[in-house]
Write a protein that holds these residues in place. Structure first.
Motif, PDB file in Angstrom:
ATOM      1  N   ILE A 100       0.833  -1.208   0.000  1.00 12.20           N
ATOM      2  CA  ILE A 100       0.000   0.000   0.000  1.00 12.20           C
ATOM      3  C   ILE A 100       0.866   1.257   0.000  1.00 12.20           C
ATOM      4  O   ILE A 100       0.562   2.236  -0.690  1.00 12.20           O
ATOM      5  CB  ILE A 100      -0.952  -0.013   1.212  1.00 12.20           C
ATOM      6  N   SER A 101       1.967   1.232   0.752  1.00 11.96           N
ATOM      7  CA  SER A 101       2.853   2.402   0.793  1.00 11.96           C
ATOM      8  C   SER A 101       3.444   2.689  -0.582  1.00 11.96           C
ATOM      9  O   SER A 101       3.614   3.851  -0.971  1.00 11.96           O
ATOM     10  CB  SER A 101       3.975   2.191   1.816  1.00 11.96           C
ATOM     11  N   GLN A 102       3.762   1.626  -1.335  1.00  6.55           N
ATOM     12  CA  GLN A 102       4.309   1.809  -2.677  1.00  6.55           C
ATOM     13  C   GLN A 102       3.255   2.389  -3.619  1.00  6.55           C
ATOM     14  O   GLN A 102       3.558   3.226  -4.473  1.00  6.55           O
ATOM     15  CB  GLN A 102       4.804   0.469  -3.220  1.00  6.55           C
ATOM     16  N   LEU A 103       2.026   1.961  -3.470  1.00  8.52           N
ATOM     17  CA  LEU A 103       0.963   2.445  -4.345  1.00  8.52           C
ATOM     18  C   LEU A 103       0.602   3.896  -4.052  1.00  8.52           C
ATOM     19  O   LEU A 103       0.309   4.671  -4.947  1.00  8.52           O
ATOM     20  CB  LEU A 103      -0.274   1.555  -4.200  1.00  8.52           C
ATOM     21  N   ILE A 104       0.622   4.233  -2.766  1.00 13.49           N
ATOM     22  CA  ILE A 104       0.329   5.619  -2.386  1.00 13.49           C
ATOM     23  C   ILE A 104       1.450   6.542  -2.834  1.00 13.49           C
ATOM     24  O   ILE A 104       1.225   7.689  -3.235  1.00 13.49           O
ATOM     25  CB  ILE A 104       0.120   5.728  -0.860  1.00 13.49           C
ATOM     26  N   GLY A 105       2.663   6.023  -2.758  1.00 11.93           N
ATOM     27  CA  GLY A 105       3.816   6.822  -3.173  1.00 11.93           C
ATOM     28  C   GLY A 105       4.175   7.911  -2.196  1.00 11.93           C
ATOM     29  O   GLY A 105       4.633   8.976  -2.567  1.00 11.93           O
ATOM     30  N   THR A 106       3.941   7.667  -0.908  1.00 10.81           N
ATOM     31  CA  THR A 106       4.261   8.648   0.120  1.00 10.81           C
ATOM     32  C   THR A 106       5.751   8.944   0.144  1.00 10.81           C
ATOM     33  O   THR A 106       6.575   8.039   0.198  1.00 10.81           O
ATOM     34  CB  THR A 106       3.845   8.131   1.510  1.00 10.81           C
ATOM     35  N   GLY A 107       6.102  10.204   0.093  1.00 12.58           N
ATOM     36  CA  GLY A 107       7.503  10.589   0.061  1.00 12.58           C
ATOM     37  C   GLY A 107       8.182  10.422   1.400  1.00 12.58           C
ATOM     38  O   GLY A 107       7.560  10.556   2.453  1.00 12.58           O
ATOM     39  N   ALA A 108       9.462  10.125   1.378  1.00 17.59           N
ATOM     40  CA  ALA A 108      10.232   9.936   2.606  1.00 17.59           C
ATOM     41  C   ALA A 108      10.324  11.225   3.417  1.00 17.59           C
ATOM     42  O   ALA A 108      10.515  11.203   4.615  1.00 17.59           O
ATOM     43  CB  ALA A 108      11.633   9.435   2.267  1.00 17.59           C
ATOM     44  N   ILE A 109      10.158  12.374   2.739  1.00 13.69           N
ATOM     45  CA  ILE A 109      10.249  13.646   3.441  1.00 13.69           C
ATOM     46  C   ILE A 109       9.139  13.749   4.498  1.00 13.69           C
ATOM     47  O   ILE A 109       9.323  14.268   5.591  1.00 13.69           O
ATOM     48  CB  ILE A 109      10.133  14.818   2.441  1.00 13.69           C
ATOM     49  N   PHE A 110       7.954  13.203   4.146  1.00 10.26           N
ATOM     50  CA  PHE A 110       6.827  13.257   5.077  1.00 10.26           C
ATOM     51  C   PHE A 110       7.134  12.513   6.368  1.00 10.26           C
ATOM     52  O   PHE A 110       6.734  12.910   7.446  1.00 10.26           O
ATOM     53  CB  PHE A 110       5.585  12.656   4.410  1.00 10.26           C
ATOM     54  N   TRP A 111       7.889  11.405   6.219  1.00  7.00           N
ATOM     55  CA  TRP A 111       8.212  10.576   7.368  1.00  7.00           C
ATOM     56  C   TRP A 111       9.580  10.899   7.965  1.00  7.00           C
ATOM     57  O   TRP A 111      10.042  10.219   8.858  1.00  7.00           O
ATOM     58  CB  TRP A 111       8.189   9.099   6.974  1.00  7.00           C
ATOM     59  N   GLY A 112      10.251  11.904   7.428  1.00 13.28           N
ATOM     60  CA  GLY A 112      11.600  12.181   7.884  1.00 13.28           C
ATOM     61  C   GLY A 112      12.578  11.257   7.201  1.00 13.28           C
ATOM     62  O   GLY A 112      12.534  11.078   5.992  1.00 13.28           O
ATOM     63  N   THR A 113      13.455  10.647   7.970  1.00 17.80           N
ATOM     64  CA  THR A 113      14.494   9.786   7.399  1.00 17.80           C
ATOM     65  C   THR A 113      14.108   8.317   7.400  1.00 17.80           C
ATOM     66  O   THR A 113      14.857   7.481   6.923  1.00 17.80           O
ATOM     67  CB  THR A 113      15.803   9.955   8.195  1.00 17.80           C
ATOM     68  N   ILE A 114      12.953   7.963   7.954  1.00 18.45           N
ATOM     69  CA  ILE A 114      12.526   6.565   8.014  1.00 18.45           C
ATOM     70  C   ILE A 114      11.688   6.235   6.792  1.00 18.45           C
ATOM     71  O   ILE A 114      10.805   6.992   6.397  1.00 18.45           O
ATOM     72  CB  ILE A 114      11.718   6.292   9.296  1.00 18.45           C
ATOM     73  N   SER A 115      11.981   5.103   6.187  1.00 17.61           N
ATOM     74  CA  SER A 115      11.273   4.680   4.986  1.00 17.61           C
ATOM     75  C   SER A 115       9.783   4.528   5.248  1.00 17.61           C
ATOM     76  O   SER A 115       9.374   3.862   6.202  1.00 17.61           O
ATOM     77  CB  SER A 115      11.849   3.345   4.491  1.00 17.61           C
TER      78      SER A 115
END
Length: 334
Positions: A100-115
């Motif tokens: 699901i995370s790959q499909l959403i394409g959430t950027g790493a910036i949103f989560w900081g340095t954690i994938s």
């Protein structure tokens, strides 16, 4: 062999595995370079050891310990020598979260340095654990085997959804494929900080349940007659194991068979005494860490400078081990 000597040898093997992992890799280090790593902060060796290898090694050891301890708990609770963390669908739930995370394409910036893949996998595993825990309340009058079958069915369901999502978004397959195979490549201190608290909490919960798990060897009805609250124990086991597997998959993706193999190695080396929860769980942690650490080290060097996913190595080890358990004459009813 004396059990204390066997334990000392086990700790020595773990320490040697740790040192091998520090020395070996796509770029092997000499003793002189290892010395520089601790004395010259700007050196290449310092960057390799403290920036790359040390956090990865600690993650690998932690993940191995978490998977092995949860495997030991499942085998004790379900009284099934083939039980392991993936058996109740938690690993499949983690995979679905990662997809699901790959499909959403959430950027790493949103989560900081954690994938974001690791975070989605963590919460996917927790959600899968929560679902099976809720089911355990409704199945409180059923046997543990019923719960085991429900978990297996849910795992298949999650895997099917993951496959459907990936088929509809074919471009994302390459991005998630390595994660599904189980790899610690590119992991850092950030992942270790994320999993250390839930990891420690889950192992403490399992250790606190050790004596109660021993009563399950007599069977559920007998355990109830002895005053054990089987329903409460079921919830504690599922909660702690879900937390452990969630932390492990966040660290390295889907790693199979460590939870199956490690407890059996302990029983083989330490005899019947090790079947007691207070011995089996911590000893399984040691051997889970050794197995995954050696697997990851081999995965890093076998086709260097490229590397294989560690999950492939554990699967190659685990598949024949699993089959041998099925056909072993020493195994009773599974």
């Amino acid at each position: 062999m004396n059990k204390k000597i066997t334990l000392c040898i086990s700790v020595i093997v773990l320490a040697l595995s740790f040192l091998l992992a520090l020395f070996l890799g796509s770029q092997s280090l000499s003793l002189e370079q290892l010395k520089q790593a601790f004395t010259v902060k700007d050196s290449f060796a310092h960057t390799v050891i403290f920036g790359l290898r040390l956090p990865r090694i600690l993650l690998v050891m932690t993940s191995g310990a978490l998977l092995a301890s949860s495997g030991a708990c499942f085998q004790m609770f379900f009284r099934n020598s083939l039980a392991e963390p993936g058996i109740i669908g938690i690993s499949s739930g983690a995979t679905l979260g990662a997809v699901i995370s790959q499909l959403i394409g959430t950027g790493a910036i949103f989560w900081g340095t954690i994938s974001p893949t690791n975070l989605f996998a963590f919460f996917g595993a927790l959600l899968a654990g929560a679902i099976i825990t809720v089911i355990s309340f409704n199945a409180s009058r059923q046997s543990s085997t019923t719960l085991l079958l429900c978990g297996t069915a849910l795992g298949t369901f999650y895997a099917s959804i993951s496959s459907i999502l990936l088929i509809t978004k074919i471009k994302q397959i390459n991005g998630i494929y390595t994660w599904i195979l189980g790899s610690f490549n590119g992991r850092s201190w950030d992942e270790l900080k994320l999993i250390i608290i839930p990891g420690v909490a889950s192992i403490l919960l399992m250790l606190l349940s050790a004596d109660k798990l021993d009563l399950m060897n007599t069977g559920e009805q007998e355990a109830r007659a002895l005053g054990l609250n089987v329903n409460l124990l079921r919830v504690i086991v599922l909660t702690s194991a879900s937390l452990a597997v969630s932390a492990a998959v966040c660290a390295g993706g889907t790693i199979n068979f460590i939870g199956l193999i490690a407890p059996h190695i302990v029983k083989k080396l330490f005899g019947t005494t090790s079947s007691k929860g207070r011995f089996l769980i911590p000893l399984s942690c040691i051997y889970g860490a050794i197995l995954l650490l050696l697997s990851d080290t081999f995965a890093r060097i076998v086709i260097a400078p490229a590397e294989l996913p560690a999950g492939l190595i554990t699967s190659l080890l685990g598949a024949p081990f699993f089959i041998s358990l099925i056909f072993s004459k020493r195994e009773g009813a599974l």
